[in-house]
Design an enzyme around this catalytic site. Structure first.
Site, PDB file in Angstrom:
ATOM      1  CB  CYS A   2     -14.219 -12.327   9.553  1.00 38.97           C
ATOM      2  SG  CYS A   2     -15.981 -12.506  10.062  1.00 38.97           S
ATOM      3  NE  ARG A  27      -9.338  -8.742  10.585  1.00 35.28           N
ATOM      4  CZ  ARG A  27      -9.305  -7.936   9.625  1.00 35.28           C
ATOM      5  NH1 ARG A  27      -8.473  -6.982   9.108  1.00 35.28           N
ATOM      6  NH2 ARG A  27     -10.571  -7.579   8.755  1.00 35.28           N
ATOM      7  CD1 TRP A  77     -15.853 -10.119  16.832  1.00 36.85           C
ATOM      8  CD2 TRP A  77     -17.100  -8.998  15.575  1.00 36.85           C
ATOM      9  NE1 TRP A  77     -16.267  -9.015  17.446  1.00 36.85           N
ATOM     10  CE2 TRP A  77     -17.244  -8.239  16.780  1.00 36.85           C
ATOM     11  CE3 TRP A  77     -17.879  -8.285  14.653  1.00 36.85           C
ATOM     12  CZ2 TRP A  77     -17.940  -7.308  17.257  1.00 36.85           C
ATOM     13  CZ3 TRP A  77     -18.593  -7.217  14.741  1.00 36.85           C
ATOM     14  CH2 TRP A  77     -18.505  -6.652  15.959  1.00 36.85           C
ATOM     15  CG  ASN A 103     -13.905  -9.646   6.930  1.00 33.47           C
ATOM     16  OD1 ASN A 103     -14.836  -9.429   7.458  1.00 33.47           O
ATOM     17  ND2 ASN A 103     -12.890  -8.897   6.604  1.00 33.47           N
ATOM     18  N   GLY A 104     -17.205  -9.998   5.788  1.00 35.30           N
ATOM     19  CA  GLY A 104     -18.204  -9.076   5.340  1.00 35.30           C
ATOM     20  C   GLY A 104     -19.644  -9.360   5.665  1.00 35.30           C
ATOM     21  CD  GLU A 486      -9.411   8.119  22.894  1.00 31.56           C
ATOM     22  OE1 GLU A 486     -10.208   8.126  22.329  1.00 31.56           O
ATOM     23  OE2 GLU A 486      -8.427   7.054  22.928  1.00 31.56           O
ATOM     24  CE  LYS A 490      -7.781   4.120  24.057  1.00 26.17           C
ATOM     25  NZ  LYS A 490      -8.891   4.678  23.233  1.00 26.17           N
ATOM     26  CD  GLU A 493     -11.191   1.169  23.490  1.00 24.33           C
ATOM     27  OE1 GLU A 493     -11.620   0.267  22.561  1.00 24.33           O
ATOM     28  OE2 GLU A 493     -10.552   2.214  23.240  1.00 24.33           O
ATOM     29  CG  HIS A 509     -26.897  22.825  30.910  1.00 22.29           C
ATOM     30  ND1 HIS A 509     -27.792  23.781  30.857  1.00 22.29           N
ATOM     31  CD2 HIS A 509     -25.527  23.441  30.957  1.00 22.29           C
ATOM     32  CE1 HIS A 509     -27.054  24.878  30.881  1.00 22.29           C
ATOM     33  NE2 HIS A 509     -25.758  24.616  30.799  1.00 22.29           N
ATOM     34  CE  LYS A 608      -5.882  -1.208  16.511  1.00 20.53           C
ATOM     35  NZ  LYS A 608      -5.495  -0.144  17.489  1.00 20.53           N
TER      36      LYS A 608
HETATM   37  C1  AGP Z   1     -10.421   3.013  20.058  1.00 22.88           C
HETATM   38  O1  AGP Z   1      -9.702   2.589  21.211  1.00 22.88           O
HETATM   39  C2  AGP Z   1     -11.413   1.784  19.348  1.00 22.88           C
HETATM   40  N1  AGP Z   1     -10.305   0.629  18.899  1.00 22.88           N
HETATM   41  C3  AGP Z   1     -12.228   2.321  18.476  1.00 22.88           C
HETATM   42  O2  AGP Z   1     -13.113   3.299  18.915  1.00 22.88           O
HETATM   43  C4  AGP Z   1     -11.462   2.859  17.140  1.00 22.88           C
HETATM   44  O3  AGP Z   1     -10.731   4.041  17.467  1.00 22.88           O
HETATM   45  C5  AGP Z   1     -12.509   2.905  16.053  1.00 22.88           C
HETATM   46  O4  AGP Z   1     -12.986   1.523  15.666  1.00 22.88           O
HETATM   47  C6  AGP Z   1     -12.061   3.479  14.726  1.00 22.88           C
HETATM   48  O5  AGP Z   1     -11.025   2.870  14.223  1.00 22.88           O
HETATM   49  P1  AGP Z   1     -10.120   3.569  12.927  1.00 22.88           P
HETATM   50  O6  AGP Z   1      -9.410   4.429  13.585  1.00 22.88           O
HETATM   51  O7  AGP Z   1      -9.160   2.282  12.566  1.00 22.88           O
HETATM   52  O8  AGP Z   1     -10.982   4.018  12.113  1.00 22.88           O
END
Ligand code: AGP
Length: 613
Positions: A2, A27, A77, A103-104, A486, A490, A493, A509, A608
Site C-alpha cells: 500500500c 508499489r 495492495w 499501510n501494514g 536472477e 527476471k 516476473e 540429479h 516494488k
Molecule cells: C526483483 O526484480 C523483485 N522486484 C524482488 O525480488 C525484489 O528484489 C525483492 O522484493 C527484494 O526487494 P529489496 O531489494 O528492496 O529488498
C-alpha cells in the site's frame, strides 16, 4: 504494498494527492481512495479497478468539494479483504467524520473488532485497518484531541502500520504514525506532507524527515509536532533527498525498466566513485563499523530477498575468495524465524534495494538482538534498513521505479565486491597490487556493460524467435549459478512464464528428466575455468532436444558448435562476470515480456517494495 499520502495547508491538496498516488503506483495496488476534510464535513471517494484504480479515482474526484486544504490518499495492495471498493481506504468511523488510511497489518485486528462490535460499532469492510477508525472514534468521544486519540489507540495494536487520520472537527490537522511500515513527513512554507516514501512528494517539499517506530506526528499547515506512544515529544530524523523530477521520468524510454537497464553503466560508476583514498584504503558511507571491528569478523551472513538475494549469492564467492571468510547467504523470510546461531565475530549484511523489505529488516533485527554487527546495503538514503543498521553502504543506482530490479542488482554486486576487497585488505589475505588490479577490473566493468547494451538488437531477435517457448531452464556454474537464478527470476516476473535457475552440475540429479524438445536452456558459459564442464552439460540437454541460448565471452568460438543462439559479452574477471552477464538476460526477459504485451514496469501480483510479510 500500500501507498499512503497526506497534505495539509495546500490549496492544491487534491491535485497533489492524486499525483502522489500515481507516483506510488509502482508499489503495486488494486484499489485507491482519498478523503478531504473541512469544518464539519468529510468527503471520500474510492475505486477498485486493479491497476487502473488511480485513473478511475481521478474521474471520481470530479465531484469533490473545492477549496479543501486537508486530505489523505491511499493505494491498496490487498492483504486482508478482497480488492473491492468496500475494502478500499480511507475507512470511516461510525459518524463518517473520521477517516484513516493504513499501510501494514494489524495482527490482532479480530480481537479488537470483536470488542468494538460488542460496543455497538458498525463495520463496512472486512479489512484489518478499519478497526483503527472505530478505536479513534471512541477516544475522540472520550474527549481526547486527535493526536492523543491516535496515540492511545495504538497502545493496543500489534503489527505494522504507517497510517494517517483526519477528523472533520479538526480540519487543519492530519495525525500520522508509524511502526515497521515506512513513513516520511515533509514541509514547505504553508504546507506539510506525509507519504509512505519520498517519490510521492519529493518535488513538493523542501525538508524531509523519517518517522521512526512508535512515533506519532501531528501535521498542520505550519509544520509538525511528534511524540512517542507515551506522549513525550520526540525529534524526527532529517532525511537527505537527492531525487529530482526528471529522475522519475523515463528519459525518452518506453518504460522505466528500459531506462533503468540503460542506466546500469552510470549506476556502476556512481556506486564505485570516490571509494578509495590516495593510500589505497577504502571509504564507505556512514561505515560506523570500525576497521578494527571488521578485522575481528570471523563469519559473514548475508540476508536478502529476491534479486538482492541473488546479488548476495554472488558476493559469497567474492568474499570467500578474496577475504578468506566463511560466508552464509540466507533468505530473509527463512532466517528471521530460524532462531539463528550468532557467534562472536559474526557480521550480518542486509541487502535491500528499497531498504524497506520487512523480512530483511526483521532478519537484521533478529541478528542484532543476538549480538551481531549489522551492515545495511541500500539504494535509498536513510531507508529503514539504513537507519537501523550499525553501518550502511549505499548503492548509488538512482531511483529504481520498475518493479523488476535491474540497475540495483549490478550496483549491489559491485558494492559488495568492494566490501570484499576492503575485508581482504584489512585481513591481509591479498597483496595490495592484486587488490589494485581487482579494483581496476571492477571499475572497468561499467564499460563492458555499456558494450553489451549496444548489442541489444541481437537479444531482441533471439527473443522474437523464441516467443512461443513456454518452459525455460537457466543454468550456470560458480557465480554463473546466481546469475542464472536472477535471469530466471527476471523472466518469471516479467513474462509470467515458467523458468527455473539451476546449478548446471545439478542437472543429472533430477531436472534432466524435464528436458525435451521445446524446452529452452539458457546457459551462462563465460567462466573459462568451468567452460568445459558446462559445455558437457549443454551437450546433454541438446541430446534430449532442448534449444540452447548461451551467454558467452567474446572470442569463445567453441560455443558456436553447441548453442543455437549465442549472446556475447566482453570477457571479465569471473567473479565480476555476473554484473555483465546479467544484462543480456535482463534484455531477453524485457523483450519477451514486451512481445507478450506485458506491463513491464508493473507486473501482475507484484510490488516494488514488500513491506508486509
Ligand atoms: C526483483 O526484480 C523483485 N522486484 C524482488 O525480488 C525484489 O528484489 C525483492 O522484493 C527484494 O526487494 P529489496 O531489494 O528492496 O529488498
Amino acid at each position: 504494498m500500500c501507498g499512503i499520502i497526506g497534505v495539509v495547508g495546500s490549496t492544491s491538496t487534491l491535485d497533489i494527492l492524486l499525483e502522489g498516488l500515481a507516483r506510488l503506483e509502482y508499489r503495486g495496488y488494486d484499489s485507491a481512495g482519498v478523503a478531504l476534510v473541512r469544518q464539519g464535513e468529510t468527503w471520500r471517494a474510492r475505486t477498485a479497478n486493479g491497476t487502473e484504480s488511480v485513473q478511475a479515482l481521478v474521474r471520481a474526484c470530479a465531484q469533490a468539494p473545492t477549496g479543501v486544504t486537508t486530505g489523505i490518499g491511499h493505494t491498496r495492495w490487498a492483504t486482508h479483504g478482497a480488492p473491492e471498493v468496500m475494502n478500499a481506504h480511507p475507512h470511516l468511523d461510525c459518524s463518517g467524520r473520521i477517516a484513516i488510511i493504513h499501510n501494514g497489518i494489524i495482527e490482532n485486528h479480530l480481537a479488537l473488532k470483536e470488542d468494538l462490535l460488542a460496543r455497538g460499532h458498525t463495520f463496512t469492510s472486512v479489512t484489518d485497518s478499519e478497526v483503527l477508525a472505530h478505536q479513534i472514534e471512541e477516544l475522540r468521544a472520550a474527549g481526547n484531541d486527535l493526536i492523543n486519540a491516535v496515540r492511545l489507540s495504538l497502545a493496543s495494536v500489534r503489527g505494522a502500520f504507517s497510517l494517517a487520520v483526519v477528523d472533520a472537527l479538526e480540519p487543519n490537522t492530519i495525525v500520522a504514525a508509524r511502526r515497521v511500515s515506512p513513513l516520511i513527513v515533509a514541509t514547505t512554507p504553508g504546507a506539510t506532507y506525509l507519504a509512505s516514501d519520498i517519490p510521492a512528494i519529493f518535488d513538493r517539499a523542501t525538508s524531509f524527515y523519517g518517522v521512526d517506530d512508535d512515533q506519532v506526528v501531528q501535521l498542520t499547515p505550519d509544520g509538525f509536532h511528534a511524540v512517542d506512544l507515551e506522549g513525550t515529544s520526540v525529534q524526527l530524523t532529517p532525511l537527505t533527498v537527492n531525487f529530482d523530477l526528471e529522475t522519475a521520468q523515463k528519459d525518452g524510454h518506453d518504460d522505466f525498466m528500459a531506462k533503468e537497464i540503460a542506466e546500469q553503466p552510470q549506476a556502476l560508476r556512481a556506486t564505485l566513485m570516490d571509494r578509495r583514498r590516495g593510500d589505497g584504503s577504502f571509504t564507505f558511507d556512514e561505515m560506523h563499523v570500525s576497521d578494527e571491528e571488521l578485522k575481528e569478523v570471523r563469519r559473514v551472513v548475508l540476508v536478502a530477498a529476491g534479486t538482492s538475494y541473488h546479488a548476495a549469492l554472488v558476493a559469497k564467492y567474492a568474499i570467500e575468495k578474496w577475504a578468506r571468510l566463511s560466508v552464509d547467504v540466507e533468505i530473509s523470510s527463512e532466517y528471521r524465524y530460524r532462531d539463528p546461531v550468532i557467534e562472536i565475530g559474526t557480521l550480518v549484511i542486509g541487502v535491500s534495494q528499497s531498504g524497506e523489505t520487512i523480512d530483511t529488516i526483521q532478519a537484521c533485527r533478529e541478528a542484532k538482538l543476538r549480538g551481531a554487527r549489522v551492515i545495511g546495503i541500500c539504494n535509498i538514503v536513510d531507508a529503514s534498513l539504513a537507519r537501523e543498521s550499525d553501518a550502511v553502504l549505499y548503492t548509488r543506482a538512482g531511483l529504481e521505479v520498475s518493479v523488476a530490479s535491474t540497475k540495483a542488482f549490478v550496483a549491489q554486486v559491485a558494492v559488495l565486491e568492494l566490501l570484499a576487497l576492503h575485508l581482504a585488505q584489512l585481513r591481509g589475505t591479498m597483496d595490495s597490487a592484486v587488490i589494485d588490479d581487482r579494483f581496476t577490473e571492477l571499475t572497468e566493468v561499467a564499460d563492458h556493460v555499456a558494450t553489451v547494451l549496444s548489442r541489444s538488437e541481437r537479444v531482441s531477435l533471439v527473443a522474437n524467435e523464441l516467443r512461443d517457448t513456454r518452459d525455460f531452464f537457466y543454468l550456470g556454474r560458480n557465480v554463473g549459478f546466481p546469475t542464472a537464478l536472477e535471469g530466471a527470476l527476471k523472466l518469471k516476473e516479467l513474462t509470467y512464464l515458467h523458468a527455473e535457475g539451476y546449478a548446471a552440475g545439478e542437472l543429472k540429479h533430477g531436472p534432466l528428466a524435464l528436458i525435451e524438445p521445446g524446452v529452452v536452456v539458457v546457459a551462462v558459459v563465460t567462466d573459462p575455468n568451468l567452460h568445459e564442464k558446462i559445455l558437457s552439460n549443454l551437450a546433454e540437454v541438446k541430446a534430449r532436444g532442448a534449444s540452447v541460448v548461451a551467454i558467452a565471452a567474446d572470442g569463445d568460438e567453441i560455443i558456436d558448435a553447441i548453442a543455437d543462439y549465442v549472446l556475447r559479452v566482453p570477457a571479465t574477471n569471473p567473479l565480476m562476470a555476473p554484473i555483465v552477464d546479467i544484462v543480456p538476460l535482463q534484455q531477453f526477459a524485457y523483450a519477451m515480456a514486451r512481445g507478450l504485451g506485458r506491463n513491464v514496469d508493473r507486473p501482475r501480483n507484484l510490488a516494488k517494495t514488500v513491506t508486509v510479510e
